[in-house]
Design an enzyme around this catalytic site. Sequence first.
Site: not given
Length: 408
Positions: A97, A134, A264, A283
Site C-alpha cells: 500500500q 506515518e 510499503h 492498495r
Amino acid sequence: MELLRGVIRTYAWGSRTAIADFTGRPAPTAHPEAELWLGAHPADPAFVETEDGERSLLDVLRDDPEGQLGPSVRDRFGDVLPFLVKVLAADEPLSLQAHPSTEQAVVGYQNEDRMGVPLSSPVRNYRDRSHKPELLVAIEPFEALAGFRPVARTVELMRALAVPELDPFVELLVGQSAADGLRTLFTTWITAPQPDLDALVPAVLDGAVNYLRSGATEFADEARTVLELGERYPGDAGVLAALLLNRLQLAPGEAIYLPAGNLHSYLRGVGFEVMANSDNVLRGGLTPKHVDVPELLRVLDFTPASAESLHPRLDQEGFDLEYLTPAVEFAVSVLRLDGENLGHEVDAPCRHDGPQILVCAEGGAVVRAKSDTLTLERGAAAWVSADDGPIRLVADRPTQLFRATVGI
C-alpha cells in the site's frame, strides 16, 4: 489528564496474543487483533475515563476544544486532533500500500464524491481529504518492506535469483533513469494479464528456492519473503513488486518514517504507530481488497530510497528521545526512565505545544499533570490535554513511555 481506553480493530493479519498481552488481557483472543486505536478518528475514537464514566475523545474535544487542544493547535488544525496513535500487531503480511499527499487526497476525495461513491463503499479510496505520513517504532522485532530499493541493488537481486524469465525486466530497469525504470517495471507487472503472472510468479518462486538451497546468504531474507508472499498470494503481482522494495528488520526502538507515495507492506511484528489523522489507503496487491491501479500509479513516488534513509534522525534531550520527521501533524518520542532517573520525580522535557497521548510500553510510572496524578503500567495509555501539561514522572523500575503530540 485521564486514562485513555483504545479501540481494538480485528483484521485477519492481526495477532491473537500480542495486543492482549500488551494490555494485560487473557490470550489467545477469539479473533486476530491487529490495531489498538488511541485517538479521535471518527471511525473509532478512543474513550477517556472521567469521574462520570467513559466519554468519547471526540466528544471531549467538541465540548472544550480550547482547553483540550490549545490555541496554537486550533489555529493550525481547527478543532480536531491532527494525529492518530495505534499499537499495531502483525502476525501476517499487510497489503502492499501507499498513502496520498494532501493535494492528491483532496482531488481524489472530490472525484469520488462527484462520482457518488459512498464513504462506506469497499471500492472507495479516499475516506477524507488528508495525507497520511506515518512513523512506526518497533516495540518488538519488526519486519517490513518499504521504499523502492536503489536500482543497482535490485538488479543484483534479480540476477542472483537466476530466473531467465526476469531478464527482459532487468533490461527495463537499466535502460532508463532509476525512477522511470521503476515506474515502467512496476506498471508492467501490476497491469500484466493473469496468465502472464501465473507463469512468471512460480518461476520467481522456483528461483528463490534454488537460491536458498545453494546456501547463498546475501539475499536470503528477500528470497524467503518472496516465498512467503507467493504462498499466501499465488499469482499476485505484489509478489513481484516485493522484489523492488527495501527489506527492513527493526530492533525494538528503531523506527521508519513513511511519507506520501512510499510503497510499503508491514510483514510481522509489534509497533507503536503515529500518523496524520487519516484513513486513506491505496492498495497495490497482496490483498483480496480493492486495488485501483490507475489511482495507485498517480500517488506513488518511484524515487529510489536506501533502507538507511527511511530511518528518522534522533534527537536526545535528557531522557526524552525524539524521532525527527517533517510531519507537522505529529511528533513522537520515547521517555526512558532508568539509572539516576529512578526513584524521584523528574520533569519530562516539553518540546511541543498542545495535547499529549502517553502509552506505557515497559515498566510503570506515576504521571503528574496540573489537574491529576495517574499510574501507568505496561499497555495503559493517558490523554493529557493542552491546558494540563507539562508532566512530571516517577518510576521505581526501568520504564519506557511512548509520547505523541503535535509537530512543529
